[in-house]
Write a protein that holds these residues in place. Sequence first.
Motif, short mmCIF file in Angstrom:
data_model
loop_
_atom_site.label_atom_id
_atom_site.label_comp_id
_atom_site.label_asym_id
_atom_site.label_seq_id
_atom_site.Cartn_x
_atom_site.Cartn_y
_atom_site.Cartn_z
N ARG A 167 55.03 -84.57 13.47
CA ARG A 167 55.20 -86.05 14.16
C ARG A 167 53.27 -86.66 13.81
O ARG A 167 52.96 -87.27 14.85
CB ARG A 167 55.68 -86.61 15.11
CG ARG A 167 56.97 -85.83 14.85
CD ARG A 167 57.57 -86.04 16.89
NE ARG A 167 58.11 -87.73 16.64
CZ ARG A 167 58.52 -88.40 17.61
NH1 ARG A 167 58.45 -87.89 18.66
NH2 ARG A 167 58.09 -89.19 17.87
N LEU A 195 57.20 -84.90 9.69
CA LEU A 195 58.22 -84.49 10.86
C LEU A 195 57.69 -83.36 10.65
O LEU A 195 56.84 -83.40 12.59
CB LEU A 195 60.07 -84.63 11.09
CG LEU A 195 60.10 -84.20 12.46
CD1 LEU A 195 60.44 -85.05 13.19
CD2 LEU A 195 61.93 -83.60 12.12
N GLU A 245 61.71 -86.61 8.56
CA GLU A 245 62.18 -86.94 9.14
C GLU A 245 63.91 -87.48 8.85
O GLU A 245 63.36 -87.44 7.51
CB GLU A 245 61.99 -88.80 9.50
CG GLU A 245 61.43 -88.65 10.48
CD GLU A 245 61.13 -88.32 11.86
OE1 GLU A 245 61.64 -87.77 12.42
OE2 GLU A 245 60.18 -88.45 12.96
#
Length: 274
Positions: A80, A20, A45
């Motif tokens: 991301r 992430l 994440e």
Amino acid sequence: MTPPLPDAAPAAAAPAPAALLETRALNKRFGGLHVTNGVDFRLEEGEVHCLIGPNGAGKSTFFRLLLGEYAPESGRILYRGEDVTALKPFERVRRGLSVKFQVPGIFPGLSVAHNLEIALQHHLEGASLTAEIRRLLAFLNLSDAAPERAGALSHGQKQWLEIGMAISLKPRLLLLDEPTAGMSPDETHATGEMVQALNRDGVALLAIEHDMAFVRQIAQRVTVLHVGRIFAQGTTDEIVADERVAAIYLGEAETGPADRARPRDAPARSAADA
């Protein structure tokens, strides 16, 4: 006789999913102080990750690099899988990154409900806006305080209100800068429950924190910064048991440039944590 078929080539390993948030060899200097020194950091994440370290370790500078308030001299920031190093703060916010700083940035002359309305007004309207304000007030334990001036709230309630404003955009990643500073033990525990609830809803969190009870309550992983470098990483139990970490908090480990540059009688602060 038919010759045997050759063995099939082994299947290629699937590439690891992008983190992430990731930094690669991130560097930042203030004058002669190397306050972020080649930091390679990764947050997955849905992870709750705490960033700890003694004063002057570079924690707040690292946060401001992630937010785009400071530009690094070198290195990269990926969100991301996208390189966001050159993006402005508002562009990072639009991609799902939000922040709550240590000092609440609320509107003290307006009501608690009006503060949340301001945070939400560009995204919802009418009945949907009213319903979301009510939901946030209940989540923040502030329903009874909705009509009060935000400036009249207790310190802990002000912190909660700003958390509500930060999550109003439904971020994918929330950065928290010492969210429990100045809170009572009960308020600190309630804040931890909020963090856990947000995480169950899919929000990843990165928190700078000094309260180890709070770190134990929320953290899945902990990173220790010291003189701008990653000093240790692991679970809370692993970090607490690490004698090297205890040494830097007690001032027994070798100090770095930021510490040596500080006068002996000055507060334990530097540009790294400005």
